[in-house]
Design a protein around this motif. Structure first.
Motif, short mmCIF file in Angstrom:
data_model
loop_
_atom_site.label_atom_id
_atom_site.label_comp_id
_atom_site.label_asym_id
_atom_site.label_seq_id
_atom_site.Cartn_x
_atom_site.Cartn_y
_atom_site.Cartn_z
N ARG A 233 -27.06 31.76 8.86
CA ARG A 233 -25.80 31.20 9.36
C ARG A 233 -25.41 29.96 8.55
O ARG A 233 -24.24 29.76 8.20
CB ARG A 233 -25.95 30.85 10.84
CG ARG A 233 -24.67 30.33 11.49
CD ARG A 233 -24.91 30.06 12.96
NE ARG A 233 -23.75 29.47 13.59
CZ ARG A 233 -23.72 29.07 14.86
NH1 ARG A 233 -24.81 29.19 15.62
NH2 ARG A 233 -22.63 28.53 15.36
N LEU A 234 -26.41 29.13 8.23
CA LEU A 234 -26.15 27.94 7.42
C LEU A 234 -25.79 28.32 5.98
O LEU A 234 -24.91 27.69 5.38
CB LEU A 234 -27.37 27.02 7.43
CG LEU A 234 -27.72 26.38 8.78
CD1 LEU A 234 -29.05 25.65 8.69
CD2 LEU A 234 -26.61 25.42 9.19
N ILE A 235 -26.46 29.32 5.45
CA ILE A 235 -26.17 29.79 4.10
C ILE A 235 -24.73 30.25 4.00
O ILE A 235 -24.01 29.93 3.04
CB ILE A 235 -27.14 30.92 3.70
CG1 ILE A 235 -28.55 30.35 3.46
CG2 ILE A 235 -26.66 31.68 2.47
CD1 ILE A 235 -29.62 31.40 3.32
N LEU A 236 -24.29 31.01 5.00
CA LEU A 236 -22.91 31.50 5.01
C LEU A 236 -21.92 30.34 5.21
O LEU A 236 -20.86 30.31 4.59
CB LEU A 236 -22.74 32.53 6.12
CG LEU A 236 -23.50 33.85 5.92
CD1 LEU A 236 -23.39 34.72 7.16
CD2 LEU A 236 -22.99 34.59 4.70
N SER A 237 -22.30 29.39 6.05
CA SER A 237 -21.42 28.25 6.29
C SER A 237 -21.23 27.41 5.03
O SER A 237 -20.13 26.93 4.75
CB SER A 237 -22.00 27.38 7.41
OG SER A 237 -21.21 26.22 7.62
N ASP A 238 -22.31 27.25 4.24
CA ASP A 238 -22.25 26.47 3.01
C ASP A 238 -21.83 27.30 1.80
O ASP A 238 -21.73 26.77 0.69
CB ASP A 238 -23.60 25.82 2.72
CG ASP A 238 -23.87 24.64 3.65
OD1 ASP A 238 -23.07 24.43 4.57
OD2 ASP A 238 -24.88 23.95 3.45
N ASP A 239 -21.62 28.62 2.04
CA ASP A 239 -21.19 29.54 0.97
C ASP A 239 -22.12 29.47 -0.23
O ASP A 239 -21.68 29.38 -1.39
CB ASP A 239 -19.74 29.22 0.55
CG ASP A 239 -19.11 30.37 -0.23
OD1 ASP A 239 -19.57 31.52 -0.06
OD2 ASP A 239 -18.17 30.11 -1.02
N LEU A 240 -23.42 29.52 0.05
CA LEU A 240 -24.40 29.50 -1.05
C LEU A 240 -24.42 30.84 -1.76
O LEU A 240 -24.17 31.89 -1.17
CB LEU A 240 -25.79 29.18 -0.50
CG LEU A 240 -25.96 27.81 0.18
CD1 LEU A 240 -27.41 27.61 0.59
CD2 LEU A 240 -25.50 26.68 -0.72
N SER A 241 -24.72 30.79 -3.04
CA SER A 241 -24.77 31.99 -3.87
C SER A 241 -26.19 32.51 -3.93
O SER A 241 -27.15 31.79 -3.60
CB SER A 241 -24.27 31.67 -5.28
OG SER A 241 -25.23 30.87 -5.96
N PRO A 242 -26.39 33.75 -4.40
CA PRO A 242 -27.75 34.26 -4.57
C PRO A 242 -28.59 33.37 -5.47
O PRO A 242 -29.80 33.19 -5.22
CB PRO A 242 -27.52 35.64 -5.20
CG PRO A 242 -26.18 36.05 -4.70
CD PRO A 242 -25.38 34.80 -4.66
#
Length: 282
Positions: A233-242
């Motif tokens: 959820r945090l990864i999606l919120s921060d729009d992190l890349s692979p």
């Protein structure tokens, strides 16, 4: 006759878990579910109730919980106070009986799911003190002289985090299932339920990193299913890349590691591994 549990839109149940639930329902035995914290044991009861169209009664056990509290409690203090005040209620002892979760389940108009959550938190005698009531589906109220019998035998789901061993007599009366930690394919299905439409490349990188972290030697507390869902959820919120997520477990602390690592020892472990890895590259 209740339907068959196969999981729900909100809960991915493996085949062996579904078999265990349905076997316990058929045998009318309590289902004892063990597994790591965060593997969905408590949520299982909620989803079984939703799937079978039953109401759910939840009894969350604490270290101070006594088995008798699940039956009823007699409030002698209130009765004494009311007698001093001349309250007419004092003449009927039933006014001072507070029904516990088992009584509520036994007295329900239709069959319900009864969750006894984290049974291993209580005193070691707690499970044994419930043996007769769970077997016979009845108990005696000494203050009123009545016997309470279950109108409909509830579906009983008991969870344990394996904090202490449970008595053999109790185990014999249960249908047992251990929820193994999900493999990566099952975890993929779980994630898609909670984060539909997540980019495949991001999910692949995140789960690869997650399982590397879980398999790191010396880890005190392995991150759970609920924690990887928070992390994603945090990864999606921060729009992190692979690329933000890739790397072996010895390279550095994972991004947003506070969602995964919950002890100082584990944070220090990854810091030491990162330091050693940097030293080897010099």
């Amino acid at each position: 006759m209740a339907g068959t549990f196969t999981g729900t839109d909100a809960y991915v149940a493996t085949d062996d878990l579904a078999i265990a639930v349905n076997a316990a329902v058929t045998l009318e035995r309590p289902l004892l579910v063990k597994g790591e914290p965060g593997t969905g044991k408590t949520e299982l009861a909620r989803q079984v109730a939703a799937s079978l169209g039953m109401d759910l009664i939840e009894w969350h056990v604490k270290s101070t919980t006594r088995a008798a509290q699940g039956l009823y409690e007699y409030d002698a203090v209130s009765r004494l106070r009311d007698s001093q005040l001349g309250d007419e209620r004092v003449h009927d002892v039933a006014n001072y009986i507070r029904r516990g979760k088992l009584w509520q389940a036994f007295d329900a108009d239709e069959r319900v799911v009864l969750l006894i959550d984290e049974v291993d938190k209580a005193d070691i005698e707690f499970p044994n003190d419930l043996l007769t009531e769970l077997d016979r589906m009845e108990f005696h109220v000494y203050e009123t002289g009545e016997t309470v019998r279950a109108r409909h035998r509830p579906v009983v789901i008991i969870t344990s985090n394996n904090e202490k061993e449970l008595p053999d007599a109790f185990l014999r009366r249960c249908f047992f299932h251990y929820i193994r930690f999900p493999d990566i394919e099952t975890m993929w299905r779980i994630v898609e339920v909670h984060h539909p439409g997540i980019r495949e490349a991001v999910l692949t990188a995140a789960l690869t990193r997650f399982y590397e972290i879980r398999e790191t030697p010396g880890l005190k507390k392995k991150p759970s299913t609920s924690e990887v869902l928070d992390w994603l959820r945090l990864i999606l919120s921060d729009d992190l890349s692979p690329d933000d997520l890739k790397g072996s477990a010895t390279d550095a602390l994972p991004r947003l590691h506070g969602a995964l690592l919950k002890t100082e020892q584990d944070v220090h472990l990854f810091e030491r591994l990162a330091f050693m890895a940097r030293g080897q590259r010099r």
